[in-house]
Design an enzyme around this catalytic site. Structure first.
Site, mmCIF file in Angstrom:
data_model
loop_
_atom_site.group_PDB
_atom_site.id
_atom_site.type_symbol
_atom_site.label_atom_id
_atom_site.label_comp_id
_atom_site.label_asym_id
_atom_site.label_seq_id
_atom_site.Cartn_x
_atom_site.Cartn_y
_atom_site.Cartn_z
ATOM 1 C CB THR A 266 24.331 53.694 79.206
ATOM 2 O OG1 THR A 266 22.961 53.647 78.808
ATOM 3 C CG2 THR A 266 24.615 52.519 80.100
ATOM 4 C CD GLU B 294 25.114 49.033 79.906
ATOM 5 O OE1 GLU B 294 26.272 49.515 79.911
ATOM 6 O OE2 GLU B 294 24.253 49.340 79.065
ATOM 7 C CE LYS C 5 25.735 44.057 59.986
ATOM 8 N NZ LYS C 5 25.266 45.119 60.862
ATOM 9 C CD1 TRP D 193 29.182 41.861 58.935
ATOM 10 C CD2 TRP D 193 29.687 41.379 61.056
ATOM 11 N NE1 TRP D 193 28.016 41.527 59.575
ATOM 12 C CE2 TRP D 193 28.297 41.227 60.882
ATOM 13 C CE3 TRP D 193 30.232 41.135 62.324
ATOM 14 C CZ2 TRP D 193 27.439 40.845 61.914
ATOM 15 C CZ3 TRP D 193 29.384 40.751 63.350
ATOM 16 C CH2 TRP D 193 27.999 40.609 63.147
HETATM 17 P P1 ADP Z 1 28.953 55.356 77.276
HETATM 18 O O1 ADP Z 1 28.336 54.954 75.977
HETATM 19 O O2 ADP Z 1 28.097 56.080 78.221
HETATM 20 O O3 ADP Z 1 30.347 55.886 77.144
HETATM 21 P P2 ADP Z 1 30.205 53.072 78.336
HETATM 22 O O4 ADP Z 1 31.399 53.773 78.847
HETATM 23 O O5 ADP Z 1 29.561 52.085 79.174
HETATM 24 O O6 ADP Z 1 29.080 54.018 78.016
HETATM 25 O O7 ADP Z 1 30.566 52.477 76.917
HETATM 26 C C1 ADP Z 1 30.826 51.124 76.765
HETATM 27 C C2 ADP Z 1 31.239 50.841 75.357
HETATM 28 O O8 ADP Z 1 32.457 51.515 75.045
HETATM 29 C C3 ADP Z 1 31.549 49.402 75.096
HETATM 30 O O9 ADP Z 1 30.371 48.668 74.870
HETATM 31 C C4 ADP Z 1 32.441 49.488 73.867
HETATM 32 O O10 ADP Z 1 31.694 49.635 72.687
HETATM 33 C C5 ADP Z 1 33.191 50.766 74.088
HETATM 34 N N1 ADP Z 1 34.516 50.480 74.624
HETATM 35 C C6 ADP Z 1 34.925 50.534 75.902
HETATM 36 N N2 ADP Z 1 36.224 50.223 76.003
HETATM 37 C C7 ADP Z 1 36.668 49.942 74.755
HETATM 38 C C8 ADP Z 1 37.926 49.535 74.188
HETATM 39 N N3 ADP Z 1 39.008 49.384 74.929
HETATM 40 N N4 ADP Z 1 37.973 49.333 72.862
HETATM 41 C C9 ADP Z 1 36.889 49.486 72.087
HETATM 42 N N5 ADP Z 1 35.694 49.871 72.554
HETATM 43 C C10 ADP Z 1 35.571 50.101 73.873
#
Ligand code: ADP
Length: 546
Positions: free
Chosen positions: A185, A330, A439, A444
């Site tokens: 990640t 994950e 916040k 929120w």
């Molecule tokens: P990286 O941070 O490496 O890009 P990921 O692709 O695993 O890792 O990121 C996951 C995160 O991306 C999620 O926890 C969320 O915060 C955000 N995310 C993914 N898809 C969406 C979505 N459709 N809308 C809002 N946030 C999203």
């Protein structure tokens, strides 16, 4: 009493075997890194993947070894994945958009033994190779004719390298829980974390991804994964596409609007997937050149929130159905997809868009809950925000080499770091990442919702909302805007557009216009950089409060 069914371990190479037998002639078309379009099929991909496995073994690679890939989506990258997995080794995709130091850190942490890299990345690798002692050989994904002179250790062109194996090889057999792949990640805070997929989790995830209410793909589809194989396990598409026997179009290194459009149109792509920034570029290209999308039926948009205006444009102007999706590295990575259940299927217009704005409902294989900070479950009323937690057979239970306190709660749920609501029909909506939520006076405010609203303004190309310190309210929202090329706008024009569409106390206290918004390596808005840049920004309301 045990069931009397056969023991048929869920191994990833069975997917490419099935594709070769049942869909052997289905085309796999790629824009090569060298330039020309290349066409192959699943039967040939399998044959060459066997050569990859055999050749890796000749180089001393064994079960459990990590083999890195630094590559765009092409047929060679796909063959490599199956070859690596079929040997019992582990494909480790590295995102080339990361900072050099992060790439070095990740490759060393994974202890990669061999690296398969595209021509594009040879100069980058030459700069860092002396910091990568575990890598014994670099295989450059090209042929001898295009091989550059390079100082990389034991470098060989891929085509010559696999030609040294005749493909007379049997996939290795092992337990289905054996590691198959790895992806780090981005780690916006702290070091990146290694997520390790197993054969079983990858196979199950591919089946989950193919389900009708997930991606709903079939052998009649032509699938173009614009999402790179190095981003969150390619959203499962490198495994799901051959599993269902769909034709594949791999976009290679060119992800700009014109190049993506060319492939969509020339190869009659019916299904595609990528982050919103990619679609922003495509839509701009379509508008500027007055083009249509006659073949495309569905587009999956995720990785960050899909703006409502984008869904509307795809559907109303181009006749393409948008499937909003949410997931994380994950989770292999799919967590939810926004198909319409019968309860919502008859909606139209704005009411339908309201639902499509949600990140969707989890398929079988993903369980969700929302909780408060103390772990108490919150109601599914579509309004109450809470920490989003998940569990399932393709959700991580631990990070690579991290033995600290576990990452799961007592019921085995993983905290996603996202804040979300769940509605009575099981639809999840992300309101923010827990560290980005604003916040204000103990309440929120969702930065994502404000961003979605602001990009609906016709002059706005991109919008980001961050919390900045406020003497009375702790934090208040600041709206950061990039205008479309050639446009000018005043603060009040943007705020006026947002008024009445949100609660009064959610209105941003100020608007700033910038040339560019910084992004992470996976195309998300880099909020940490924005917060840093505007940490001393004085809000007009702050002066009044003092
Ligand atoms: P990286 O941070 O490496 O890009 P990921 O692709 O695993 O890792 O990121 C996951 C995160 O991306 C999620 O926890 C969320 O915060 C955000 N995310 C993914 N898809 C969406 C979505 N459709 N809308 C809002 N946030 C999203």
């Amino acid at each position: 009493m045990q069931g009397l069914m056969q023991d048929w371990p869920l191994l990833c190479h069975r997917i490419i075997d099935h594709a070769a037998i049942q869909h052997g002639a289905r085309p796999v078309i790629s824009r090569s890194v060298e330039g020309p379009i290349h066409t192959t099929d699943y039967a040939t991909i399998r044959k060459r993947a066997l050569q990859v496995a055999q050749r890796l073994e000749k180089d001393g690679i064994r079960q459990g070894d990590r083999v890195a890939t630094l590559a765009w989506n092409t047929w060679r990258h796909l063959e490599s994945w199956y070859g690596i997995m079929g040997l019992g080794a582990i494909y480790h995709t590295i995102n080339p958009r990361l900072f050099q130091d992060q790439i070095v850190w990740i490759a060393n942490h994974a202890e990669d033994r061999l690296m398969l890299a595209d021509l594009t990345f040879v100069p980058l690798l030459e700069r860092i190779a002396d910091k990568l002692p575990s890598i014994e050989r670099y295989v450059i994904l090209t042929d001898a004719a295009h091989m550059p002179a390079t100082t990389l250790r034991n470098a060989v062109p891929y085509e010559s390298w696999i030609a040294e194996a005749d493909g007379d090889f049997a996939w290795r057999s092992f337990d289905e829980n054996t590691a198959a792949g790895m992806c780090y990640t981005s780690g916006t805070t702290g070091n990146p974390k290694g997520v390790v997929y197993s054969h079983r989790s990858n196979v199950l995830h591919s089946m989950i991804a193919a389900l009708p209410d997930s991606m709903g793909v079939a052998s009649r589809d032509v699938i173009m994964p614009v999402v790179p194989m190095f981003h969150a396990n390619c959203w499962g598409l490198a495994l799901t596409s051959p599993m269902v026997g769909a034709a594949l179009v791999m976009p290679g290194p060119k992800l700009d609007g014109a190049s993506v459009y060319e492939l969509l149109n020339d190869y009659r792509v019916s299904f595609t997937a990528a982050v919103p920034t990619v679609w922003l570029m495509l839509l701009q290209h379509l508008e500027a050149s007055n083009l249509k999308l006659p073949y495309l039926k569905r587009v999956v948009i995720g990785g960050s929130a899909c703006p409502r205006a984008m869904t509307q444009k795809f559907q109303d102007v181009y006749g393409v159905e948008v499937i909003h999706a949410w997931g994380m590295t994950e989770m292999s990575p799919l967590g939810s997809l926004c198909s319409l259940k019968p309860e919502y299927a008859d909606l139209s217009g704005e009411a339908r868009l309201d639902i499509q704005n949600k990140q969707g409902h989890p398929p079988f294989g993903v369980e969700m809950k929302i909780t408060d900070d103390s772990g108490r479950e919150l109601p599914w009323d579509g309004k109450t925000f809470g920490r989003l937690k998940v569990r399932g057979p393709s959700v991580t239970r631990a990070y690579f080499k991290e033995d600290g306190p576990g990452i799961l709660d007592e019921q085995g749920f993983f905290d996603t770091g996202d804040v979300a609501t769940m509605d009575p029909y099981g639809y999840m909506q992300i309101t923010d990442r827990s560290k980005d939520v604003i916040k204000s006076g103990g309440e929120w405010i969702s930065s994502i919702e404000l961003e979605n609203l602001a990009v609906g303004h016709p002059k706005v190309a991109e919008a980001a909302v961050i919390g900045v310190p406020h003497p009375k309210w702790d934090e208040r929202p600041l709206l950061v805007i990039v205008l479309k090329k050639g446009e000018t706008a005043a603060k009040d024009e943007i705020l006026g557009f947002m008024q009445d569409k949100i609660a009064k106390w959610w209105m941003p206290d100020d608007v700033v216009f910038v040339e560019e918004i910084p992004h992470t390596a996976t195309g998300k808005i880099l909020k940490t950089a924005l917060r840093d840049r505007f940490k001393d920004h004085v809000l007009p309301t702050a002066e009044a409060a003092e």
